[in-house]
Design an enzyme around this catalytic site. Structure first.
Site, PDB file in Angstrom:
ATOM      1  N   GLU A 196       0.869  -1.178   0.000  1.00 43.89           N
ATOM      2  CA  GLU A 196       0.000   0.000   0.000  1.00 43.89           C
ATOM      3  C   GLU A 196       0.895   1.213   0.000  1.00 43.89           C
ATOM      4  O   GLU A 196       1.663   1.434   0.937  1.00 43.89           O
ATOM      5  CB  GLU A 196      -0.908   0.007   1.227  1.00 43.89           C
ATOM      6  CG  GLU A 196      -2.024  -1.014   1.149  1.00 43.89           C
ATOM      7  CD  GLU A 196      -3.021  -0.887   2.302  1.00 43.89           C
ATOM      8  OE1 GLU A 196      -2.807  -0.037   3.197  1.00 43.89           O
ATOM      9  OE2 GLU A 196      -4.012  -1.646   2.297  1.00 43.89           O
TER      10      GLU A 196
ATOM     11  N   GLU B  45      -5.262   9.460   9.821  1.00 45.22           N
ATOM     12  CA  GLU B  45      -3.933   8.979  10.225  1.00 45.22           C
ATOM     13  C   GLU B  45      -3.543   9.464  11.614  1.00 45.22           C
ATOM     14  O   GLU B  45      -3.855  10.585  11.993  1.00 45.22           O
ATOM     15  CB  GLU B  45      -2.860   9.476   9.240  1.00 45.22           C
ATOM     16  CG  GLU B  45      -3.227   9.410   7.785  1.00 45.22           C
ATOM     17  CD  GLU B  45      -3.500   8.001   7.264  1.00 45.22           C
ATOM     18  OE1 GLU B  45      -3.149   7.029   7.971  1.00 45.22           O
ATOM     19  OE2 GLU B  45      -4.081   7.875   6.178  1.00 45.22           O
TER      20      GLU B  45
END
Ligand SMILES: Cc1ncc(COP(=O)(O)O)c(C=O)c1O
Ligand SMILES: Cc1ncc(COP(=O)(O)O)c(C=O)c1O
Lengths: 274, 424, 424, 274
Positions: A43, A54
């Site tokens: 990824e 995040e």
């Protein structure tokens, strides 16, 4: 040809790094190190200025990559510059997909991604409800569209996701943002059970840090493990502490191997204390 | 594609999957409690707004401005609401809703600190633990509000990413929410974010125009020619516009921060303004499709305004839609003109406005003295969205630094004050 | 002996001859405009109080305090009045009266700065030039209010005599008045000074209890057991008491500043408190016979309170009289207890009170937890005379210095704020 | 025997100083200097902490005297210690009069003042309306009660004052507080005219600084001049600049002589430019 091919024989190891972190050149080395370390899929983050899903580790990686000049176009060049065999999934936020020209909407982005060799997309701020346009474009260009299933996802929503998902399903191990943790949530086994009969492979991510974590997750029924922050940390350390690129690449490769080994071990036998 | 919370091309729910169930739960609660007054929610809300908040707020005829501009200028006095800004309408509504939903904890972001203080006040009033995320830059420029949040018992979490303003604070609050969603309600501070927030926040603020429309009809027997409000995210704006939307004869003007220039520095990723409605492009930020300040790649730009509460790269999707539909006129006023308007209102009317609010008065001035084609007509209603106590230091500093004519001499008191302060 | 403005043994008109004609003129204007509504003065006053000031202010049921003390505690929310304190009632009344009288210039003294800001706001609103006298000490400890006065276009004249607090500011304003009396009106900030000021200021503030009495009757169907207010000069106090005076079943409690001690230092001429009603002796100060903090020779003492607005050696003659008549109960609360009460109200109710106001809540606490014989009964109405924005720095500083338990940790934000402030 | 006896032959010179400014001893010298300089009456200030009618010069003198320990009792001792022949008037504020024990009200103060040799009182914050009690006490002890007439005083008020005043009337030359000024107001002549038929002598004060001022005032019809700040200024200078007490006393005496001469000149001939 779908990403699910990479989950068939053995539990897959799916590492994540941010493209261009901390520089274009170094980042190329690190992705290659992942491949050497046994990655089954990578990824590859395309950095967005507002990465709301995040935690701080990846946030900082994104800032480094943006400061280093990473843009969507550079990203595609980056993918083309990679010499790895392992399939690549682009992880980014929807605004970058949406804005990519020349046409309105996500189609141009998907077309360019396909051309560069990207095989799938993960868009954390795009729930299944808003994904029709992107789903269409992905279908047209043969890309998988990976969705995340969270511990909070309701049965009703699981159905909606199941209709949209392809390649693999990203099982979020616990609530919160990305980030390596010591503790591993109990939600994983439960969630895996709830989607047990899905045909798409189940990769578990969020907080996996060590081979032993990996082993436990696979043991709990995962088809693969996704590891981001633990690897991004190595990049950050390399950058902060002026460690050579080669040395950091080696560390990344070693950690990758450990994680892959853990995953494999999970399939073979239960870890000691569980 | 879902149609919940869509405003033409704008709106939607672009949030991580982990939050989607909470968003659905909230949508359900919004429909039941807010739209259908289940369990008397809206009655309690209105009652508390009255007793705790101080509603209704007056619609005041502005003697001096009316004379100056040869118009009838009316002021909707949201600055008199408890906490000093319109923000309490929404904060109180959401904290009360969280209580009805059985949530145990409140989080919120804040820019100018007004939403944070409103949320902290509402949370204290309703006995809910509360944490506020605020960018470091904003903490420095809105110190009194930081004190107020702390005094009301809220935790204030400084956000150090990016330039440390509202955009970063929102992202950070979303992160907290993603981790704690089951027991936490995120009180968004404007008509932004994923559905149902933009509609819900608008509905909580609609009381502004409900009152104002009735008040102006009672006073003049007629609708005004124009209704104006400043716009950051656009909550005071939509609150002020909501009940006038269906009165096509009433012009609705949303005044954004022109900052130091409308020019953009793509290289640096900086827009020295927050004029999203005038200059932004469609995109996806913080859960919604809306107009944004972004570069050609889709990276969000750092916005700028002397006023922290307008300093945001996005805008409410409904407002973006109404601009596209030509129902709302987008306007903007630069930092200097806003500071001048701040002093004008303070000196002429004895009302010290928030710097955000001052932008609306800056446009009134420009339009009235003929800087724009639109002269706003004879009867204008302006929303005084907040008072300027939180901005005193900024105004003193910026007025001196920019040599704004309209400002009073302050040097003596900066000195005296400073030495007083230093004894802390 | 004149009977104008006599309250038992107190009151009168002890001013220099040069001012007497102005006092007579004012008495005449007071009778005509205020008492007899000549030219519709009172109508215009009430109208402006409503539209500009934000009246009526709510009477709010305090959920958390009521639960904490097992009483029904109601808050009269004068903190929501424009400017953040009850002071505007009087300032607006007097500036408007000055206008009706044809005066061209306004002067006023201020302690906490609340009366100064209220006067500056009223003067800006009514387009009158305005100068405010303020002691240097108070300028240092109430900086935001100094900024606000300046922003509203008022001149602020620092007073350097004595300890630089309210007493000196009043004396200095009287001096200005003596020199300019023909075209100037002196807006006294409390129910002090020569007649007709104490009656007139009370009448302008009586709207507080007019509203509150009606509100509590509407809410509970009954009169409260006690009505409380803090008392400096006593204007919010008399405003809160006025309409209850003739309800003998209602206890009226005036809470003064106990400062650090009720003990007096005769040597230094300092009373470390402002508890005039409890400890003062009859004397003549600033135009009236009233209770005073004075030494045995009759020299006025320096008073002290952590709250600038209570820091005054005198008190309104009417209040002094009502205490002698046993109609008003004098009470006092020391600095520490006031600070604790400040934090309690902020955290429990989401209302940050002025430090002056906090004294009333300090007494509520002490009485409710049994520190006093009087437990105030079951239904208590308290006047929230003002909001605490002006006091933030003082509270942060004093809470840390005195290590007041109830206060939140502030160090982080004192730092951040300080560096932000220093960039000025 | 009333103070008006001092106005009969020639225009009276009525200087003012604060008792105890800057110290008890020095102040004694200065008052004696005034007498030597030709004072017909001395207004001797008893310092009060809130002197609302004074300008900054006298305010500061009051602070110096209070800091030097002046109190009402010390004041009376001071008066007793003076060896001057000239009559003394006590100028102070009402609270000090009112508080003086043992009895309630002003009687004790007046009694003690009379005993010390004070012949009159001026209380700037006591208008005629509030003066009944004090008037009574003064009558009882044979003291004059001097009142001030201001430029703003109405005809109605003039009548009230006329009923109460004795000794002399203090004509306030202009609005404002005490203090030496360059300019002299036009109000003086007007006010003097308004009270022209009063039998009590008219002494004008507020702002008289020089012999020439004095001359003009007397020329305008005053029976006397009152001078405060101009003399207090000399005390302040003496204190600030460490000038010897003797030297300051000389300066005070000289200025007093000049003022007295000015007053006399005013009676004899008009000043050049008027
Ligand atoms: C007084 C005031 N007005 C306006 C705004 C802008 O917000 P919105 O556009 O949502 O009304 C703010 C935000 O902090 C504010 O404090
Ligand atoms: C909020 C507030 N309350 C009370 C007071 C005390 O004044 P008063 O006793 O006249 O009401 C002040 C004075 O500044 C004040 O600001």
């Amino acid at each position: 040809m779908s990403l699910d091919r990479n989950f068939t024989d053995e539990p897959a190891f799916v590492p994540y790094l941010v493209a261009g972190d901390p520089t274009y050149e170094e980042s190329l080395e690190y992705v290659e190190a992942l491949a050497r370390g046994g990655a089954d899929i990578v990824e590859l983050g395309l950095p967005f200025s507002e990465p709301i899903a995040e935690g701080s580790t990846i946030q900082q990686a994104i800032v480094r990559a943006l400061d280093g000049g990473m843009t969507p176009n550079r990203y595609f060049e980056f993918v083309e510059d990679l010499t790895v065999e392992v399939p690549l999934v682009c992880m980014t936020y929807y605004n970058l997909v949406y804005q990519y020209g020349p046409s309105d909407g996500p189609a141009s982005f998907v077309e360019r991604a396909a051309q560069a060799g990207i095989e799938g997309l993960v868009i954390p701020d795009l729930p299944a409800e808003e994904a029709d346009q992107l789903r269409e474009a992905c279908d047209e260009h043969g890309l998988d569209l990976v969705f995340i299933v969270a511990p909070t996802t309701t049965d009703e929503r699981l159905e909606r996701i199941r209709e949209q998902v392809s390649g693999y399903v990203y099982v979020q191990a616990r609530l919160g943002t990305t980030g390596a943790r010591e503790d591993l949530s109990d939600h994983t086994a439960e969630t895996l059970e709830r989607i047990g009969e899905w045909t798409v492979p189940k990769a578990v991510g969020f907080g996996i840090k060590t081979g032993e974590h990996a082993q436990r997750i696979v043991d709990a029924g995962a088809d693969g493990i996704i590891v981001g922050s633990a690897l991004v940390n190595l990049v950050a350390e390399g950058d902060d502490e002026d460690i050579s690129t080669a040395e950091t690449a080696t560390r990344i490769e070693n950690t990758a191997s450990e994680l892959k080994a853990g995953a494999l071990a999970g399939r073979e036998q239960p870890p000691e204390q569980q | 594609m879902s149609s919940i919370g869509e405003f033409g091309d704008y709106g939607g729910q672009y949030v991580p999957e982990a939050l989607m169930p909470a968003i659905e739960e909230l949508t359900d609660a919004y429909e039941r409690y807010v739209l259908h007054n289940e369990d008397g929610f809206m009655d309690e809300f209105r009652e508390r707004l009255k007793d705790f908040g101080g509603r209704p707020t007056p619609l005041q005829y502005a003697d001096q401005l009316s004379e100056r501009y040869d118009k009838d200028v009316y002021l909707k006095r949201e600055d008199l609401l408890h906490g000093g800004a319109h923000k309490l309408n929404n904060a109180l509504g959401q904290v009360l809703l969280a209580k009805y939903m059985g949530k145990e904890r409140i989080i919120a972001e804040t820019g100018a600190g007004q939403h944070g203080t409103a949320t902290a006040m509402a949370a204290a009033h309703l006995d809910m633990p509360c944490e506020i995320y605020m960018g470091e830059t904003d903490i420095a420029r809105q110190r009194p509000n930081v004190f107020r949040m702390r005094l009301n018992g809220a935790e204030v979490n400084p956000v150090t990413t990016g330039r440390g303003t509202l955009k970063e604070a929102i992202s950070e609050t979303m992160r907290d929410w993603a981790a704690t969603v089951e027991r936490t309600h995120y009180v968004i501070g404007s008509i932004v974010g994923p559905a149902p927030f933009p509609s819900m926040v608008r509905d909580f603020h609609a009381v502004i125009s409900e009152e104002a429309r009735k008040q102006i009809l009672d006073t003049t027997g007629d609708l005004p020619d124009s209704v104006m409000a400043c716009a950051g995210g656009g909550s005071n704006t939509m609150g002020m516009f909501a009940e006038f939307i269906d009165d096509p004869e009433v012009d609705l003007v949303a005044v954004e921060a022109g900052g130091s220039s409308l020019q953009v520095d793509e290289e640096e990723g900086v827009a020295p303004n927050s004029a999203t409605l005038s200059t932004g492009e469609e995109g996806v930020l913080h859960g919604a499709r809306t107009k944004l300040l972004q570069d050609s790649d889709g990276q969000i730009m750092e916005s700028h305004s002397v006023s922290a509460g307008l300093d945001y790269a996005g805008v409410g999707p409904e407002l973006a839609h109404l601009v596209d539909e030509d129902r709302v006129i987008p306007a903007n006023v630069d930092d200097d003109a806003a500071l001048e308007a701040f002093h004008r209102l303070s000196q002429d009317e004895g009302i010290i406005p928030a710097l955000e609010t001052a932008h609306a008065f800056g446009y009134l001035h420009a339009a009235a003295v003929g800087d724009h084609e639109d002269n706003l007509g004879d009867v204008v209603v302006i929303n005084v969205s907040g008072r300027g106590d939180k901005d005193l230091e900024t105004v003193v500093e910026e007025t001196t630094a920019r040599d704004i004519d309209a400002g009073p001499e302050m040097d003596l008191f900066r000195q005296v004050g400073r030495s007083g302060g230093d004894s802390m």
